[in-house]
Design a protein around this motif. Structure first.
Motif, PDB file in Angstrom:
ATOM      1  N   ALA A   1       0.831  -1.199   0.000  1.00  0.00           N
ATOM      2  CA  ALA A   1       0.000   0.000   0.000  1.00  0.00           C
ATOM      3  C   ALA A   1       0.870   1.255   0.000  1.00  0.00           C
ATOM      4  O   ALA A   1       1.962   1.278   0.568  1.00  0.00           O
ATOM      5  CB  ALA A   1      -0.917  -0.011   1.221  1.00  0.00           C
ATOM      6  N   ALA A   2       0.363   2.307  -0.645  1.00  0.00           N
ATOM      7  CA  ALA A   2       1.055   3.593  -0.688  1.00  0.00           C
ATOM      8  C   ALA A   2       0.112   4.675  -0.191  1.00  0.00           C
ATOM      9  O   ALA A   2      -1.064   4.715  -0.571  1.00  0.00           O
ATOM     10  CB  ALA A   2       1.532   3.915  -2.103  1.00  0.00           C
ATOM     11  N   SER A   3       0.607   5.557   0.675  1.00  0.00           N
ATOM     12  CA  SER A   3      -0.205   6.640   1.217  1.00  0.00           C
ATOM     13  C   SER A   3      -0.142   7.862   0.308  1.00  0.00           C
ATOM     14  O   SER A   3       0.753   7.989  -0.539  1.00  0.00           O
ATOM     15  CB  SER A   3       0.288   7.013   2.623  1.00  0.00           C
ATOM     16  OG  SER A   3       0.249   5.896   3.488  1.00  0.00           O
ATOM     17  N   THR A   4      -1.060   8.779   0.500  1.00  0.00           N
ATOM     18  CA  THR A   4      -1.073  10.017  -0.276  1.00  0.00           C
ATOM     19  C   THR A   4       0.203  10.806  -0.042  1.00  0.00           C
ATOM     20  O   THR A   4       0.605  11.036   1.107  1.00  0.00           O
ATOM     21  CB  THR A   4      -2.288  10.880   0.119  1.00  0.00           C
ATOM     22  OG1 THR A   4      -3.481  10.125  -0.079  1.00  0.00           O
ATOM     23  CG2 THR A   4      -2.346  12.145  -0.707  1.00  0.00           C
ATOM     24  N   GLY A   5       0.861  11.194  -1.117  1.00  0.00           N
ATOM     25  CA  GLY A   5       2.099  11.956  -1.007  1.00  0.00           C
ATOM     26  C   GLY A   5       3.337  11.122  -0.776  1.00  0.00           C
ATOM     27  O   GLY A   5       4.439  11.664  -0.687  1.00  0.00           O
ATOM     28  N   GLU A   6       3.185   9.815  -0.696  1.00  0.00           N
ATOM     29  CA  GLU A   6       4.341   8.943  -0.453  1.00  0.00           C
ATOM     30  C   GLU A   6       5.155   8.773  -1.729  1.00  0.00           C
ATOM     31  O   GLU A   6       4.608   8.527  -2.801  1.00  0.00           O
ATOM     32  CB  GLU A   6       3.865   7.586   0.040  1.00  0.00           C
ATOM     33  CG  GLU A   6       4.993   6.612   0.355  1.00  0.00           C
ATOM     34  CD  GLU A   6       4.468   5.283   0.870  1.00  0.00           C
ATOM     35  OE1 GLU A   6       5.274   4.320   0.914  1.00  0.00           O
ATOM     36  OE2 GLU A   6       3.272   5.195   1.205  1.00  0.00           O
ATOM     37  N   PRO A   7       6.482   8.903  -1.647  1.00  0.00           N
ATOM     38  CA  PRO A   7       7.307   8.696  -2.842  1.00  0.00           C
ATOM     39  C   PRO A   7       7.352   7.226  -3.233  1.00  0.00           C
ATOM     40  O   PRO A   7       7.364   6.342  -2.363  1.00  0.00           O
ATOM     41  CB  PRO A   7       8.689   9.193  -2.402  1.00  0.00           C
ATOM     42  CG  PRO A   7       8.702   9.033  -0.926  1.00  0.00           C
ATOM     43  CD  PRO A   7       7.282   9.282  -0.466  1.00  0.00           C
ATOM     44  N   LEU A   8       7.373   6.970  -4.517  1.00  0.00           N
ATOM     45  CA  LEU A   8       7.437   5.599  -5.019  1.00  0.00           C
ATOM     46  C   LEU A   8       8.876   5.274  -5.409  1.00  0.00           C
ATOM     47  O   LEU A   8       9.542   6.064  -6.074  1.00  0.00           O
ATOM     48  CB  LEU A   8       6.519   5.425  -6.226  1.00  0.00           C
ATOM     49  CG  LEU A   8       5.025   5.648  -5.981  1.00  0.00           C
ATOM     50  CD1 LEU A   8       4.235   5.345  -7.238  1.00  0.00           C
ATOM     51  CD2 LEU A   8       4.523   4.801  -4.817  1.00  0.00           C
ATOM     52  N   THR A   9       9.321   4.112  -4.999  1.00  0.00           N
ATOM     53  CA  THR A   9      10.659   3.648  -5.328  1.00  0.00           C
ATOM     54  C   THR A   9      10.567   2.417  -6.208  1.00  0.00           C
ATOM     55  O   THR A   9       9.524   1.744  -6.249  1.00  0.00           O
ATOM     56  CB  THR A   9      11.464   3.336  -4.063  1.00  0.00           C
ATOM     57  OG1 THR A   9      10.786   2.298  -3.332  1.00  0.00           O
ATOM     58  CG2 THR A   9      11.593   4.575  -3.169  1.00  0.00           C
ATOM     59  N   GLU A  10      11.647   2.090  -6.870  1.00  0.00           N
ATOM     60  CA  GLU A  10      11.658   0.946  -7.776  1.00  0.00           C
ATOM     61  C   GLU A  10      11.311  -0.362  -7.056  1.00  0.00           C
ATOM     62  O   GLU A  10      10.521  -1.162  -7.570  1.00  0.00           O
ATOM     63  CB  GLU A  10      13.027   0.847  -8.446  1.00  0.00           C
ATOM     64  CG  GLU A  10      13.150  -0.280  -9.454  1.00  0.00           C
ATOM     65  CD  GLU A  10      12.192  -0.135 -10.637  1.00  0.00           C
ATOM     66  OE1 GLU A  10      11.694  -1.166 -11.128  1.00  0.00           O
ATOM     67  OE2 GLU A  10      11.926   1.012 -11.039  1.00  0.00           O
ATOM     68  N   PRO A  11      11.833  -0.631  -5.848  1.00  0.00           N
ATOM     69  CA  PRO A  11      11.482  -1.892  -5.179  1.00  0.00           C
ATOM     70  C   PRO A  11      10.036  -1.969  -4.709  1.00  0.00           C
ATOM     71  O   PRO A  11       9.589  -3.042  -4.304  1.00  0.00           O
ATOM     72  CB  PRO A  11      12.443  -1.915  -3.976  1.00  0.00           C
ATOM     73  CG  PRO A  11      13.569  -1.037  -4.365  1.00  0.00           C
ATOM     74  CD  PRO A  11      12.948   0.049  -5.168  1.00  0.00           C
ATOM     75  N   ARG A  12       9.289  -0.861  -4.743  1.00  0.00           N
ATOM     76  CA  ARG A  12       7.887  -0.914  -4.346  1.00  0.00           C
ATOM     77  C   ARG A  12       6.994  -1.489  -5.440  1.00  0.00           C
ATOM     78  O   ARG A  12       5.851  -1.851  -5.190  1.00  0.00           O
ATOM     79  CB  ARG A  12       7.379   0.499  -3.999  1.00  0.00           C
ATOM     80  CG  ARG A  12       8.012   1.129  -2.785  1.00  0.00           C
ATOM     81  CD  ARG A  12       7.637   0.404  -1.517  1.00  0.00           C
ATOM     82  NE  ARG A  12       6.202   0.274  -1.364  1.00  0.00           N
ATOM     83  CZ  ARG A  12       5.405   1.230  -0.885  1.00  0.00           C
ATOM     84  NH1 ARG A  12       5.919   2.384  -0.525  1.00  0.00           N
ATOM     85  NH2 ARG A  12       4.111   1.010  -0.755  1.00  0.00           N
ATOM     86  N   LEU A  13       7.506  -1.563  -6.658  1.00  0.00           N
ATOM     87  CA  LEU A  13       6.724  -2.028  -7.797  1.00  0.00           C
ATOM     88  C   LEU A  13       7.216  -3.398  -8.250  1.00  0.00           C
ATOM     89  O   LEU A  13       8.400  -3.729  -8.110  1.00  0.00           O
ATOM     90  CB  LEU A  13       6.828  -1.026  -8.949  1.00  0.00           C
ATOM     91  CG  LEU A  13       6.334   0.388  -8.635  1.00  0.00           C
ATOM     92  CD1 LEU A  13       6.705   1.328  -9.765  1.00  0.00           C
ATOM     93  CD2 LEU A  13       4.829   0.393  -8.413  1.00  0.00           C
ATOM     94  N   ALA A  14       6.291  -4.187  -8.793  1.00  0.00           N
ATOM     95  CA  ALA A  14       6.657  -5.521  -9.276  1.00  0.00           C
ATOM     96  C   ALA A  14       7.701  -5.408 -10.374  1.00  0.00           C
ATOM     97  O   ALA A  14       7.547  -4.634 -11.315  1.00  0.00           O
ATOM     98  CB  ALA A  14       5.427  -6.238  -9.791  1.00  0.00           C
ATOM     99  N   GLY A  15       8.760  -6.177 -10.226  1.00  0.00           N
ATOM    100  CA  GLY A  15       9.833  -6.143 -11.203  1.00  0.00           C
ATOM    101  C   GLY A  15      11.093  -6.768 -10.636  1.00  0.00           C
ATOM    102  O   GLY A  15      11.110  -7.273  -9.501  1.00  0.00           O
ATOM    103  N   PRO A  16      12.175  -6.756 -11.389  1.00  0.00           N
ATOM    104  CA  PRO A  16      13.417  -7.383 -10.927  1.00  0.00           C
ATOM    105  C   PRO A  16      13.936  -6.810  -9.621  1.00  0.00           C
ATOM    106  O   PRO A  16      14.440  -7.560  -8.773  1.00  0.00           O
ATOM    107  CB  PRO A  16      14.386  -7.104 -12.088  1.00  0.00           C
ATOM    108  CG  PRO A  16      13.513  -6.879 -13.280  1.00  0.00           C
ATOM    109  CD  PRO A  16      12.278  -6.238 -12.766  1.00  0.00           C
ATOM    110  N   ALA A  17      13.832  -5.500  -9.441  1.00  0.00           N
ATOM    111  CA  ALA A  17      14.368  -4.901  -8.215  1.00  0.00           C
ATOM    112  C   ALA A  17      13.630  -5.420  -6.985  1.00  0.00           C
ATOM    113  O   ALA A  17      14.245  -5.709  -5.955  1.00  0.00           O
ATOM    114  CB  ALA A  17      14.276  -3.380  -8.294  1.00  0.00           C
TER     115      ALA A  17
END
Length: 232
Positions: free
Chosen positions: A118-134
């Motif tokens: 889950a991500a809150s309003t205004g929270e920065p998104l990082t590469e490891p937060r998303l599905a993928g190799p990282a």
């Protein structure tokens, strides 16, 4: 009567104003005037330089810490397993000391990808937060890890799973009744929302991280066989 000639003589020989100034005095006055003009010009040039310098100082950050960097943030609450779209994201400017590692900076870097947690309003998104190799590498600690979606045969099992949980991915053997282990100690990355449930009644999609060597077999098995997991 005798005084007349002497007075006239005095008037003739007496100098009248600047017309009778000596050549040396005139040169001196010219030099003074030229020097004044030079000084006035120098003052004007200096004033222009100071104005330009003041403008540069006003436009430049007060110090290196005042500079900002682009950071991709969520504009509202995002549920785990949800697919992120352009309308969910904005680019904000943050001080460098507040920018997390691996922070995304452009909307295109996250558009259409699955959010692991889950991500809150205004929270920065990082590469490891998303599905993928990282994300797969971070979850397993293996450089050769990758993420694979599996659809569970039992729809109720998804409620028992959560990010970071270890499971064994198994399926029924094609030629025997004995189960076949497709992947051991797979790491659950996220469980997709219920609306992703298949029309055939199977369970929700679960994203797991497995070694790349078994990823193809796991993905192929989910296409035509029932897949289950056992919790560790």
């Amino acid at each position: 009567m005798g005084a007349g000639p002497s007075v006239a003589a005095m008037d003739i020989t007496q100098p009248h104003g600047n017309a009778s100034a000596r050549p040396g005095e005139r040169v001196g006055r010219l030099a003074i005037g030229f020097g004044w003009r030079r000084m006035l010009l120098a003052r004007r040039v200096l004033a222009g330089v100071l104005v330009a310098l003041a403008m540069l100082i006003a436009l430049r950050p007060a110090d290196g810490r005042s500079a900002t960097l682009p950071v991709l943030v969520a504009v509202h609450e995002l549920a785990p397993g949800s697919t992120v779209h352009t309308a969910d994201l904005q680019v904000h400017q943050w001080p460098p000391e507040l920018v997390p590692a691996n922070a995304l900076t452009e909307v295109a870097q996250a558009d259409g990808r699955v959010l692991a947690g889950a991500a809150s309003t205004g929270e920065p998104l990082t590469e490891p937060r998303l599905a993928g190799p990282a994300l797969a590498k971070q979850a397993t600690g293996r450089a050769d890890a990758t993420s694979v979606p599996i659809r569970l045969a039992d729809a109720e099992v998804a409620g028992l799973l959560g990010p970071g949980q270890l499971v064994d991915v198994i399926t029924q053997g094609e030629r025997t009744n004995r189960p076949t282990v497709l992947a051991s100690a797979a790491v659950v990355l996220t469980v997709l929302p219920a609306q992703a449930k298949a029309a055939g009644g199977k369970g929700r999609l679960v994203l797991v991280a497995v070694p790349r060597s078994v990823a193809t077999a796991v993905a192929a098995a989910t296409l035509g066989q029932d897949v289950a997991v056992t919790l560790r």
